[in-house]
Design a protein around this motif. Structure first.
Motif, PDB file in Angstrom:
ATOM      1  N   SER A 109     -32.073 -19.736 -12.657  1.00 27.07           N
ATOM      2  CA  SER A 109     -31.427 -18.602 -13.322  1.00 27.07           C
ATOM      3  C   SER A 109     -32.414 -17.749 -14.133  1.00 27.07           C
ATOM      4  O   SER A 109     -32.026 -16.711 -14.653  1.00 27.07           O
ATOM      5  N   SER A 110     -33.672 -18.148 -14.202  1.00 24.96           N
ATOM      6  CA  SER A 110     -34.690 -17.253 -14.776  1.00 24.96           C
ATOM      7  C   SER A 110     -36.039 -17.561 -14.141  1.00 24.96           C
ATOM      8  O   SER A 110     -37.062 -17.633 -14.813  1.00 24.96           O
ATOM      9  N   GLY A 150     -32.687 -14.020 -13.034  1.00 20.43           N
ATOM     10  CA  GLY A 150     -32.100 -13.473 -14.263  1.00 20.43           C
ATOM     11  C   GLY A 150     -31.401 -12.172 -13.945  1.00 20.43           C
ATOM     12  O   GLY A 150     -31.769 -11.471 -12.983  1.00 20.43           O
ATOM     13  N   ASN A 293     -32.727 -18.343 -25.533  1.00 23.27           N
ATOM     14  CA  ASN A 293     -33.609 -17.214 -25.848  1.00 23.27           C
ATOM     15  C   ASN A 293     -33.365 -16.778 -27.284  1.00 23.27           C
ATOM     16  O   ASN A 293     -32.588 -15.865 -27.552  1.00 23.27           O
TER      17      ASN A 293
END
Ligand code: ADP
Ligand code: ASP
Ligand code: MG
Length: 418
Positions: A109-110, A150, A293
């Motif tokens: 996912s990133s 992302g 984050n």
């Protein structure tokens, strides 16, 4: 053969008519003599729907399966775009990430690019194909699993392909005709910029201006990709849109050149944390491990002899995206249960937003922060957290005032004027 990368975002491929419209633009470039790599997003709304299905099925989901589901939106548009081009007489072939293969890290996912081998696509161009349509946003991990880059990641796919294939330019077609002084949806006074410096675009993007994904700007800057943002709904030529370029290529030096906002912020406060060396590491270490984050951080003055505590205590506040709150809470509660940190309470405010002013001119002009605070005060907007860097000032405020704050700042810094 000269090569162009053309990226079409979600609204530009939202239905079959729009795919046909985008295909017309691609065909025109082929007729001008280019080989084209087309990067497509999922149809607009599709990725949100897929994310919703994942979250409804599993609260703290397995990121590998999240990627397996959300990457699928782009596969559909890639195939449809190739079919449409073929119907128009343009030899085109679609590529999913694993077929190229777009090699990425395993950070599901990133994920970040590791390599994009050219052989397979080059071989097809040599066979006479004119267009390679590549599914954006996705890749293949070292373990052979599907990854995603992302949200907004197709922009980054486009720039990475432009760098890997030495494209003449990377054109990002979207639903606005360029980069504006702020989101044109928030104020009609927003002004289109003909050029914007990489550094400013990087800040605007990382502070929430979703017109380009942050990582795409970083890659373009590093690999010197000519990056342009333009409209997929209007007639366009070589001069359309906004060119993202080096600072030296821009004449004007206003203190502030843009206002950005990020709606989905949450503020988390650890109340009455025992204050001793290593406390910040004790809090932010587990958060980093959980992939949170963390953005702004504020530590209050510490108080001595607080009731029930043997040492001085403080409050620690930080912000993170709202969709990471559940994970952040779990990481902190686990650290508390393990005894690494001691705190009395954890207070979450998910009704905040971040508003920022950005400009390379700030390096040489002072007074930006005070002008910003005065403009917000004039609208009675309370500032909860402040963060600054060389070329930006950001504040966290109540989300209900976000639009008002953006408009007030756009006016205060006279951004509608050239
Ligand atoms: P796509 O689906 O094409 O990738 P996005 O929705 O990701 O498009 O990005 C385009 C949107 O970015 C615009 O519709 C606009 O609302 C928003 N946006 C935010 N800030 C800016 C800005 N400074 N300039 C232009 N657009 C902006
Ligand atoms: N479809 C993905 C998203 O909505 C990637 C992209 O459009 O850039 O985030
Ligand atoms: Mg986008």
């Amino acid at each position: 053969m000269p090569l162009l990368v053309m990226k079409f975002g979600g609204t530009s491929v939202a239905d079959l008519d729009r795919i046909a419209n985008a295909a017309e633009k691609v065909k025109r470039e082929v007729e001008r003599g280019y080989d084209v790599i087309v990067i497509v997003s999922a149809m607009s709304g599709k990725t949100n729907e897929l994310v919703g299905w994942v979250e409804t099925t599993s609260h703290l989901y397995d990121a590998r399966e999240y990627d397996a589901v959300v990457a699928s939106g782009e596969n559909v548009t890639a195939g449809l775009m190739a079919l449409r081009l073929q119907e128009m007489g343009v030899p085109a072939r679609s590529w999913q990430g694993w077929q190229v293969p777009i090699n990425t890290t395993s950070a599901h996912s990133s994920a970040r690019f590791v390599s994009i081998p050219r052989e397979n696509i080059d071989a097809k161009f040599e066979e006479g194909f004119k267009v390679a349509v590549v599914a954006g946003f996705q890749g293949l991990s070292e373990e052979g699993r599907i990854t995603t880059l992302g949200r907004g990641g197709s922009d980054t796919t486009a720039v990475a392909f432009a760098a890997a294939f030495g494209a003449e330019r990377c054109d990002i077609y979207t639903d606005v005709d360029g980069v504006y002084t702020t989101d044109p949806r928030i104020t009609s006074k927003a002004r289109k910029l003909d050029k914007i410096a990489f550094e400013e675009m990087l800040e605007l993007a990382s502070l929430g201006a979703k017109v380009l994904q942050t990582r795409s700007v970083e890659l373009a800057m590093r690999y010197k990709v000519r990056l342009r943002v333009l409209s997929s709904f209007e007639e366009t030529d070589e001069n359309s849109g906004t060119l993202v370029c080096d600072e030296e290529d821009i004449m004007e030096s206003k203190a502030v050149s843009g206002v950005a906002y990020s709606r989905d912020e949450a503020k988390i406060t650890l109340v009455t944390v025992e204050d001793r060396p290593g406390i910040a590491a004790g809090i932010f270490g587990p958060l980093a491990e959980a992939g949170i984050n963390v953005d702004m951080i504020v530590q209050n003055i510490s108080e001595k002899n607080y009731e029930g505590h043997t040492m001085a205590v403080t409050d620690m506040t930080f912000s993170c995206p709202t969709n990471q709150v559940a994970r952040a809470r779990k990481a902190l509660e686990d650290a508390r249960a393990a005894g690494t940190i001691v705190y009395d309470d954890l207070v979450v405010d998910t009704e905040v937003a971040k508003v920022s002013v950005v400009g390379i001119g700030m390096r040489s002009q002072s007074g930006v922060a005070s002008r910003m605070f005065a403009a917000l005060a004039a609208e009675n907007i309370n500032i909860k957290v402040i963060a600054t860097s060389e070329i930006k000032v950001s504040v966290l405020i109540d989300r209900k005032y976000m639009e008002l704050a953006v408009q007030a700042l756009h006016d205060a810094f006279e951004l509608e004027k050239v």
